[in-house]
Design a protein around this motif. Structure first.
Motif, short mmCIF file in Angstrom:
data_model
loop_
_atom_site.label_atom_id
_atom_site.label_comp_id
_atom_site.label_asym_id
_atom_site.label_seq_id
_atom_site.Cartn_x
_atom_site.Cartn_y
_atom_site.Cartn_z
N GLU A 14 0.80 -1.24 0.00
CA GLU A 14 0.00 0.00 0.00
C GLU A 14 0.83 1.28 0.00
N SER A 15 2.08 1.19 0.41
CA SER A 15 2.91 2.40 0.45
C SER A 15 3.77 2.54 -0.81
N ASP A 16 3.68 1.59 -1.73
CA ASP A 16 4.51 1.62 -2.94
C ASP A 16 3.72 2.22 -4.11
N LEU A 17 3.52 3.54 -4.03
CA LEU A 17 2.76 4.23 -5.08
C LEU A 17 3.44 4.11 -6.44
N LYS A 18 4.77 4.13 -6.44
CA LYS A 18 5.49 4.02 -7.70
C LYS A 18 5.17 2.69 -8.39
N ARG A 19 5.17 1.60 -7.64
CA ARG A 19 4.87 0.29 -8.24
C ARG A 19 3.42 0.25 -8.71
N MET A 20 2.50 0.85 -7.95
CA MET A 20 1.10 0.91 -8.40
C MET A 20 1.02 1.63 -9.75
N LEU A 21 1.69 2.76 -9.83
CA LEU A 21 1.69 3.52 -11.08
C LEU A 21 2.29 2.69 -12.22
N GLN A 22 3.39 2.01 -11.94
CA GLN A 22 4.04 1.19 -12.96
C GLN A 22 3.14 0.04 -13.42
N GLU A 23 2.51 -0.64 -12.48
CA GLU A 23 1.65 -1.77 -12.84
C GLU A 23 0.46 -1.30 -13.68
N ASN A 24 -0.09 -0.15 -13.34
CA ASN A 24 -1.19 0.38 -14.14
C ASN A 24 -0.72 0.86 -15.50
N LEU A 25 0.49 1.40 -15.58
CA LEU A 25 1.03 1.81 -16.88
C LEU A 25 1.28 0.59 -17.76
N VAL A 26 1.80 -0.48 -17.19
CA VAL A 26 1.99 -1.71 -17.95
C VAL A 26 0.64 -2.19 -18.50
N ALA A 27 -0.38 -2.19 -17.65
CA ALA A 27 -1.71 -2.62 -18.08
C ALA A 27 -2.23 -1.73 -19.21
N GLU A 28 -2.04 -0.44 -19.09
CA GLU A 28 -2.50 0.48 -20.15
C GLU A 28 -1.77 0.19 -21.46
N ARG A 29 -0.49 -0.07 -21.38
CA ARG A 29 0.28 -0.37 -22.59
C ARG A 29 -0.20 -1.67 -23.23
N ILE A 30 -0.58 -2.63 -22.41
CA ILE A 30 -1.10 -3.90 -22.93
C ILE A 30 -2.42 -3.64 -23.67
N VAL A 31 -3.34 -2.90 -23.05
CA VAL A 31 -4.62 -2.67 -23.72
C VAL A 31 -4.46 -1.80 -24.96
N ILE A 32 -3.55 -0.86 -24.92
CA ILE A 32 -3.29 -0.05 -26.12
C ILE A 32 -2.87 -0.95 -27.27
N ALA A 33 -1.92 -1.83 -27.02
CA ALA A 33 -1.43 -2.72 -28.08
C ALA A 33 -2.52 -3.69 -28.56
N THR A 34 -3.26 -4.27 -27.62
CA THR A 34 -4.28 -5.26 -28.04
C THR A 34 -5.47 -4.58 -28.73
N TYR A 35 -5.86 -3.40 -28.28
CA TYR A 35 -6.97 -2.72 -28.93
C TYR A 35 -6.57 -2.23 -30.33
N GLN A 36 -5.32 -1.82 -30.49
CA GLN A 36 -4.84 -1.45 -31.83
C GLN A 36 -4.94 -2.65 -32.77
N GLU A 37 -4.54 -3.82 -32.27
CA GLU A 37 -4.64 -5.05 -33.08
C GLU A 37 -6.08 -5.37 -33.42
N MET A 38 -6.99 -5.21 -32.46
CA MET A 38 -8.41 -5.46 -32.72
C MET A 38 -8.94 -4.53 -33.79
N ILE A 39 -8.57 -3.27 -33.70
CA ILE A 39 -9.04 -2.26 -34.67
C ILE A 39 -8.54 -2.63 -36.07
N ARG A 40 -7.29 -3.04 -36.17
CA ARG A 40 -6.77 -3.45 -37.48
C ARG A 40 -7.51 -4.69 -37.99
#
Length: 177
Positions: A118-144
């Protein structure tokens, strides 16, 4: 001379009357509807998992920057839930059943549900950024993959993709990257 646009309105009217039970899916629909429903249910699962992860992080976060980070997580969580509802509505429009089954959400989701200290805000931010990057890549593939076969679903995914890119940008800013 350019191609002239012509349409057989009489045939379209007759088809509309004889195929009413198919709702918005007409003969001109070009996508593999059953496969697209499966893919959209993956989007539903992904967005619900993202909603849950962001919500958990917003509530669990502690530390000096908690207020700012938690507010961002809460905003993103609400938008992720909306994305899931939009995808579910599209599944329904296509004649499918939106799948919110908690027992299979994780296996259908493209992202992971990650909890952190709960005190590792940096890791929370990183994990959410990784997730966003995953959905960006997969949604781009879906759109194509969808291309011109289903303009409505393509536009929906493009709208969601735009917000996911904004989330990634917000998280990058908070991480100071």
């Amino acid at each position: 001379m350019q191609n002239q646009f012509e349409v057989d309105v009489t045939k379209i009217r007759n088809d509309a009357r004889t195929q009413m039970e198919q709702g918005p899916v007409t003969k001109t629909y070009g996508a593999d509807r059953e496969r697209l429903i499966e893919v959209l249910n993956q989007v539903v699962a992904t967005e619900v998992v993202c909603y849950l992860r962001y919500s958990q992080h917003a509530i669990a976060a502690t530390g000096i920057d908690r207020a700012q980070v938690a507010a961002e997580f809460t905003e993103h969580a609400q938008e992720e839930l909306q994305h899931g509802l939009w995808a579910a509505e599209r599944v329904s429009q296509l004649g499918g059943s939106p799948d919110f089954d908690p027992a299979t959400l994780r296996e259908r989701s493209h992202t992971d549900y990650v909890t952190t200290d709960e005190s590792d805000l940096k890791r929370m931010l990183q994990e959410n950024l990784v997730a966003e990057r995953i959905v960006i890549a997969t949604y781009q593939e879906m759109i194509r993959w969808i291309g011109e076969s289903d303009p409505t679903t393509r536009r929906l995914l493009e709208k969601i993709l735009e917000e996911e890119e904004e989330h990634a940008d917000d998280l990058t800013d908070l991480l100071g990257l």
